[in-house]
Enzyme design. Sequence first.
Site, PDB file in Angstrom:
ATOM      1  N   ASP A  33      15.284   1.571  26.014  1.00  0.00           N
ATOM      2  CA  ASP A  33      16.775   0.598  26.700  1.00  0.00           C
ATOM      3  C   ASP A  33      17.399   1.333  27.056  1.00  0.00           C
ATOM      4  OD1 ASP A  33      14.961  -0.438  24.587  1.00  0.00           O
ATOM      5  OD2 ASP A  33      16.070  -0.170  22.561  1.00  0.00           O
ATOM      6  N   LYS A  76      15.151   3.026  14.240  1.00  0.00           N
ATOM      7  CA  LYS A  76      16.501   3.336  15.658  1.00  0.00           C
ATOM      8  C   LYS A  76      17.070   4.422  15.583  1.00  0.00           C
ATOM      9  CE  LYS A  76      14.895  -0.153  19.290  1.00  0.00           C
ATOM     10  NZ  LYS A  76      15.869  -0.507  19.828  1.00  0.00           N
TER      11      LYS A  76
END
Length: 294
Positions: A102, A66
């Site tokens: 997210d 990520k």
Amino acid sequence: MVTCVGLVGHPVHHSVSPAMHEAAFAHLGLDWYYLPFDVHPDRLGDAVRGLGALGFAGVNVTVPHKEAVLGLADLVEESARVVGAANTLLFRDGAVQATNTDVAGFTEAVNLGFGPATLAGARIVVVGAGGAARAVVGACIAAGAHRVEVLNRTIERATNLVASFGAQRDASPHAQREASRTQLYARSTNVFAEAVVDADLVVQTTSCGMDPARTQTPVRWPRRVSPDTCVFDCIYAPAMTLFLQEARAAGARTHGGLGMLVAQGALAFERWTRHTAPRTVMLEAAAKALHARA
Ligand code: ATR
């Protein structure tokens, strides 16, 4: 024409994202496929460039890539920049665009679970100071929370997280700085029982208590808290962590992480396909895939 999207992680076999997205494609009659790829960190650059060259519309990115994918992106959107990590890439016109669903996914899940006014002006306790905590803290600041206390076992990590958000705010334009008055504090998890007494929302972001370690929990709840306390665990397997069980026993209202998982997936789906994501279909597919995995 067939269009492909997918997931890049290491490992990826446990992911329920393929089931969730494939169900959404089938529901909307889209000729799209979602393929999981286990990519070693040494080959991440090759993989991302290759997927773009093959004509993929985009990919989700998971642990441990990520943060590293930001270095491979031609354009990093604000959501990913603030968190320092991306969970979604879009391949557009030969360029790699990085975003982080997210952040908005957390906000959407909390708003759905507890009502749309939950984050604005709220007093929030975040347990943990890793990547998931960064997305949650970013969302809380963006939504105008009154106060965010980051509690971590290793206090230095909480201090670093709070300092990096503080530094970003100091570097932002005056108007933005004025609008964002969220008070940020770093504390040890030792003070959890005292910190939750006047919290409106408590968010558990660590991996502690995740399957198969169901008997673990990062903090212990006091005997009683206000019944208005909303509690959210980012873990979705198990659906009811020990942390949530103890929160419920103390009288709080609780939610597991499935809502956040679906919301971040739905937002990525919408960026890739430009169709409204069928969230109920995705929720059912994710729950079924988790059940089959258990
Ligand atoms: P992620 O990116 O998924 O958030 P991470 O960056 O590895 O994962 O962060 C994990 C977080 O879980 C950290 O806040 C970690 O606390 P430390 O910084 O003290 O290591 C927390 N964590 C993991 N296991 C824990 C445990 N058993 N008890 C308390 N906190 C734990």
